[in-house]
Design an enzyme around this catalytic site. Structure first.
Site, short mmCIF file in Angstrom:
data_model
loop_
_atom_site.label_atom_id
_atom_site.label_comp_id
_atom_site.label_asym_id
_atom_site.label_seq_id
_atom_site.Cartn_x
_atom_site.Cartn_y
_atom_site.Cartn_z
CE LYS A 55 -4.45 -1.73 0.83
NZ LYS A 55 -5.79 -1.65 1.36
CE LYS A 90 -6.38 -8.10 -1.90
NZ LYS A 90 -7.07 -7.84 -0.65
CE LYS A 148 -13.79 -4.03 0.38
NZ LYS A 148 -12.62 -3.60 1.15
P1 ATP Z 1 -9.03 -2.78 -0.53
O1 ATP Z 1 -9.14 -2.83 -2.02
O2 ATP Z 1 -9.67 -1.55 0.06
O3 ATP Z 1 -7.65 -3.01 -0.01
P2 ATP Z 1 -9.96 -5.47 -0.43
O4 ATP Z 1 -10.94 -5.70 -1.51
O5 ATP Z 1 -8.59 -5.96 -0.63
O6 ATP Z 1 -9.93 -3.95 0.01
P3 ATP Z 1 -10.37 -6.00 2.39
O7 ATP Z 1 -11.38 -5.09 3.02
O8 ATP Z 1 -8.94 -5.69 2.61
O9 ATP Z 1 -10.64 -6.13 0.84
O10 ATP Z 1 -10.64 -7.51 2.81
C1 ATP Z 1 -11.80 -8.01 3.43
C2 ATP Z 1 -11.74 -9.51 3.49
O11 ATP Z 1 -11.82 -10.07 2.19
C3 ATP Z 1 -10.43 -10.06 4.09
O12 ATP Z 1 -10.73 -11.20 4.86
C4 ATP Z 1 -9.62 -10.43 2.90
O13 ATP Z 1 -8.68 -11.45 3.15
C5 ATP Z 1 -10.70 -10.91 1.95
N1 ATP Z 1 -10.31 -10.72 0.55
C6 ATP Z 1 -10.07 -9.52 -0.04
N2 ATP Z 1 -9.77 -9.68 -1.33
C7 ATP Z 1 -9.78 -11.02 -1.55
C8 ATP Z 1 -9.54 -11.81 -2.71
N3 ATP Z 1 -9.21 -11.27 -3.85
N4 ATP Z 1 -9.66 -13.16 -2.59
C9 ATP Z 1 -10.01 -13.72 -1.42
N5 ATP Z 1 -10.25 -13.02 -0.30
C10 ATP Z 1 -10.15 -11.68 -0.35
#
Ligand code: ATP
Ligand code: LTN
Length: 338
Positions: A119, A201, A204
């Site tokens: 990040k 990954k 969102k």
């Molecule tokens: P951001 O884009 O704001 O970093 P994010 O989409 O990566 O957010 P988080 O809020 O960080 O999502 O994660 C929430 C939950 O979803 C966590 O348990 C994380 O491990 C899971 N998660 C996020 N992205 C994935 C993915 N691509 N595959 C599986 N699990 C995920």
């Protein structure tokens, strides 16, 4: 009524940042499991708005997404009668415990966190202290509720490990205070990758909306995005090295249908990527349809959501305050007579 002979149920805590609409990555990696774990555990699910401000947020969007976050939890199947749901900033004990834990966390261990490194690269104009101490706040979230199990995707494994280290260190110095938590990571679905770059990954907050499917997306958009997902120049649906894009789609398909990779390979023998992508897209859209419907029903009733928020904050706050006062006593903060 509590019965002494009854076995105490284990506790679950998890959260998602209101940094965007939940993607199928969040759903398959985390929330789908939150739903099934409600049967056997006491569950607490949090909308972690304080974590979301480690990167710049538009205030109006953050406010809206926080309310929608709660609605999405319910739409996905979290039952407000079974589980506690609340918003992190509504329970001040999270910030308070975070300070104490920060004083028991080493600079060196925070410097090793891969999410911080990623990040800081992504947001190089805003490498703030909150981004660095993010795992301390996350440890506070978990430890406040004496959590046994934390269901998350694989990207959060390192954060759960540091929460365990912090708990063990604190218990070692001050005596038994915290339950040492364990991560619960699903075998299938633990890492859904970006549809436009399968080496990344799915996220969102990705600026490219074609890289993810969010869980309330229209049927047409879901199918279109999956149809356009980056794959390889081969045409065989097979779970193999060098076929990251196809492996990701197989992962998504398997998570939604429960079918094994072998079964999926058989199902698409002799068929091309086009047929496979259409099947994945349609399955995805079909499975998400009830969530989408429930979400629009719920967001039309803001006062219901606000009443749930209030109720959740009270219940969570009660548990959190108990742990916090135990911590304050142990470290020697002066206790005023009652
Ligand atoms: P951001 O884009 O704001 O970093 P994010 O989409 O990566 O957010 P988080 O809020 O960080 O999502 O994660 C929430 C939950 O979803 C966590 O348990 C994380 O491990 C899971 N998660 C996020 N992205 C994935 C993915 N691509 N595959 C599986 N699990 C995920
Ligand atoms: N860091 C997590 C979100 C999060 C969390 C938590 C998850 C904040 N506090 C406590 C589990 C338990 C993420 O997914 N980025």
């Amino acid at each position: 009524m509590e019965n002494n002979t009854e076995i105490k149920r284990k506790k679950i805590f998890s959260g998602v940042q209101p940094s965007g609409v939940l993607t199928i990555g969040n759903y398959l990696g985390a929330i789908k499991n939150w739903v099934s774990l409600q049967q056997d555990y006491d569950c607490i699910y949090c909308v972690v708005d304080m974590h979301a401000i480690t990167v710049r947020q538009n205030p109006a969007d953050l406010r809206r997404r926080t309310l929608e976050g709660l609605a999405l939890y319910i739409a996905c199947g979290i039952d407000p009668d079974k589980s506690i749901m609340f918003v992190q900033s509504h329970v001040p004990a999270h910030a308070e415990l975070s300070w104490v834990l920060g004083c028991n966390t080493m600079f060196g261990e925070l410097s090793r966190m891969t999410q911080f490194k990623d990040k800081s690269k992504k947001h190089s104009d805003n490498v703030n202290a909150g981004l660095f101490t993010y795992p301390v706040l996350m440890a506070a979230d978990i430890l406040l509720y004496q959590t046994d199990v934390v269901p998350v995707g694989i990207d959060q494994k390192q954060h759960i490990e540091i929460a365990r280290d912090i708990a063990e260190r604190f218990n070692g110095v001050y005596g038994d205070t915290f339950t040492v938590p364990e991560a619960y990571i699903p075998k299938v679905g633990m890492k859904i990758t970006s549809l436009t770059d399968p080496s990344k990954k799915m996220s969102k907050s990705d600026p490219n909306p074609n890289s993810y499917v969010n869980i309330i997306e229209s049927r047409d958009d879901t199918i279109r995005k999956i149809k356009r997902a980056v794959t390889d120049s081969d045409s065989e649906v097979r779970f193999a090295e060098g076929k990251d894009g196809i492996c990701n789609l197989m992962n998504i398909y398997s998570s939604f249908t429960g079918k094994s990779y072998e079964k999926i390979e058989k199902e698409f023998t002799g068929k091309g990527y086009g047929d496979f992508k259409l099947a994945v897209g349609e399955t995805c859209a079909d499975c998400l349809q009830p969530i989408r419907d429930e979400f629009s029903r719920l967001t039309a009733d803001k006062s219901y959501l606000e009443s749930l928020m209030k109720d959740g904050a009270e219940k969570a706050g009660y548990i959190a305050r108990k742990t916090l006062s135990k911590v304050y006593r142990k470290i020697g903060f002066y206790q005023l007579p009652r």
